[in-house]
Design a protein around this motif. Sequence first.
Motif, PDB file in Angstrom:
ATOM      1  N   MET A 172      11.081 -10.365  -5.342  1.00 58.35           N
ATOM      2  CA  MET A 172      11.103  -9.963  -4.402  1.00 58.35           C
ATOM      3  C   MET A 172      11.675  -8.120  -4.597  1.00 58.35           C
ATOM      4  O   MET A 172      11.629  -7.558  -3.874  1.00 58.35           O
ATOM      5  CB  MET A 172      11.984 -10.683  -3.707  1.00 58.35           C
ATOM      6  N   GLU A 173      12.932  -8.449  -5.837  1.00 59.71           N
ATOM      7  CA  GLU A 173      12.974  -6.885  -6.191  1.00 59.71           C
ATOM      8  C   GLU A 173      12.115  -6.464  -6.863  1.00 59.71           C
ATOM      9  O   GLU A 173      11.517  -5.003  -6.246  1.00 59.71           O
ATOM     10  CB  GLU A 173      14.112  -7.461  -7.066  1.00 59.71           C
ATOM     11  N   GLN A 174      11.505  -6.785  -7.408  1.00 57.01           N
ATOM     12  CA  GLN A 174       9.687  -5.463  -8.205  1.00 57.01           C
ATOM     13  C   GLN A 174       9.321  -5.261  -6.904  1.00 57.01           C
ATOM     14  O   GLN A 174       8.431  -4.078  -7.270  1.00 57.01           O
ATOM     15  CB  GLN A 174       8.936  -6.876  -9.233  1.00 57.01           C
ATOM     16  N   LYS A 175       8.970  -6.016  -5.875  1.00 56.89           N
ATOM     17  CA  LYS A 175       8.261  -6.375  -4.819  1.00 56.89           C
ATOM     18  C   LYS A 175       8.741  -4.563  -3.894  1.00 56.89           C
ATOM     19  O   LYS A 175       7.806  -3.335  -3.589  1.00 56.89           O
ATOM     20  CB  LYS A 175       7.613  -6.966  -3.811  1.00 56.89           C
ATOM     21  N   MET A 176      10.139  -4.673  -4.083  1.00 54.49           N
ATOM     22  CA  MET A 176      10.685  -3.840  -3.099  1.00 54.49           C
ATOM     23  C   MET A 176      10.220  -2.170  -4.118  1.00 54.49           C
ATOM     24  O   MET A 176      10.324  -1.022  -3.524  1.00 54.49           O
ATOM     25  CB  MET A 176      12.851  -3.772  -3.348  1.00 54.49           C
ATOM     26  N   VAL A 177      10.428  -2.407  -5.492  1.00 49.08           N
ATOM     27  CA  VAL A 177      10.280  -1.733  -6.629  1.00 49.08           C
ATOM     28  C   VAL A 177       9.139  -0.806  -6.679  1.00 49.08           C
ATOM     29  O   VAL A 177       8.787   0.402  -6.411  1.00 49.08           O
ATOM     30  CB  VAL A 177      11.008  -1.901  -8.069  1.00 49.08           C
TER      31      VAL A 177
END
Length: 460
Positions: free
Chosen positions: A166-171
């Motif tokens: 999920m964090e990589q998706k935001m990045v």
Amino acid sequence: MAPILENQLPGAGEAGNNNNEDEEGQNLWSSILSEVSTRSSSKLPSGKNILVFGEDGSGKTTLMAKLQGADHNKKGRGLEYLYLNVHDEDRDDLTRCNVWILDGDLYHKGLLKFAVTAHSLPNCLAMFVVDMSRPWIIMESLQKWASVLRDHVDKLKIPPESMREMEQKMVKAFQEYTEPEDATPSSPQRRAPTAGEDEDIVLPLGDNTLTHNLGIPVLIVCTKCDAVSVLEKEHDYKEEHFDFIQSYIRRFCLQYGAGLIYTSVKEEKNLDLLYKYIVHKMYDFKFVSPALVVEKDAVFIPSGWDNEKKIGILQENFTTVRPEDPFEDFVTKPPVRKLVHDKEISAEDEQVFLMKQQTLLAKQPATPTRGATESPGRAASGSPRPAGRAGQPSVTSGSPMASVKKPDPNMKAGAANEGVLANFFNSLLSKKTGSPGSPGTGAVGAGVQGSAKKTEAGFD
């Protein structure tokens, strides 16, 4: 050649027509099934959630009700629920987006468990609402509610692999932001094309960018921006104050990868833009609005557009403050003006007042009456004198001070003073009621003669 063969071999022609009809039927069914499968796969997803945080009185419920199309001012407690209708005009599809509004009291933060679970978190968008009419609490409010959401996400115990994804998706979404084209959109809600063929080279993130990645999109909404003019007139806010506030908010947005938008329900400013940006972030609708940083009360900065250099341009105009100065030292709360008539004065009941006075009078010592202060053998100024003293003129009888008695030394000081004053005013009254005459000795002589005549008549 084909018509000749059909005429010569009619049976073969009929067999060919049947094969063509079968192929057309199969193609028709294939196209229908393909269309149905395409539509089912492209339907708007359900179960999307908007989590709204903010202080009491910041306008959370009013803002979301306005986006919903309702004009009610109902204030809930605890955890409120609304929904937004989302319509895809291209696909003629309709869905509902859930809206959860948490109470401004931290006591109710435990209710988040009913709105956000480990399963529903990937389908959430966090919205932090701050009130521009109270700019001195903006940063404190943002830090507080971001901490509340972070604590709740940590309690969900999401697997590290899922959270990292999920964090990589935001990045990726932050890095792949591009300025919208100037082409006029035929449909403002058309879905954005999926990334695939043309992938631009992404730049690395800045040092202070996405340092507090929550794994979900974040949006900062400043409400009541119509209060900017009030702050300028009543609290002497300058352009530098609003630039300083904006720079702090934008740095906070960089840390969470958030977008920023200034709104006003009263003036209906940027409300349509807010709705379009929300459905763009949650349903991938095409979004063509650029960033707006010119007007201080209508700012819009989409996620991925901002960076430290652009914020530095805003900070170049600072003259009386430095960018690293504490927020609360420059944006201070104005002093509260005390109203003169705040306290209500209630009249005391008449009977209660009289009873108090009666009690006070009863406690005081008894004072001598007027009769006690006068000599019992004192005669009136016009009373007849004894016969032996009839011939002596009484000059002092008409004088005001002649009738004033000396105070008795044995009498109390208060009673003596009352006696002296009473005798003095009695002498004045007796002077007025006497026979009229010329001032001075003439009037006194007339009084003496009158008293002498009355004495002689008495002897006769």
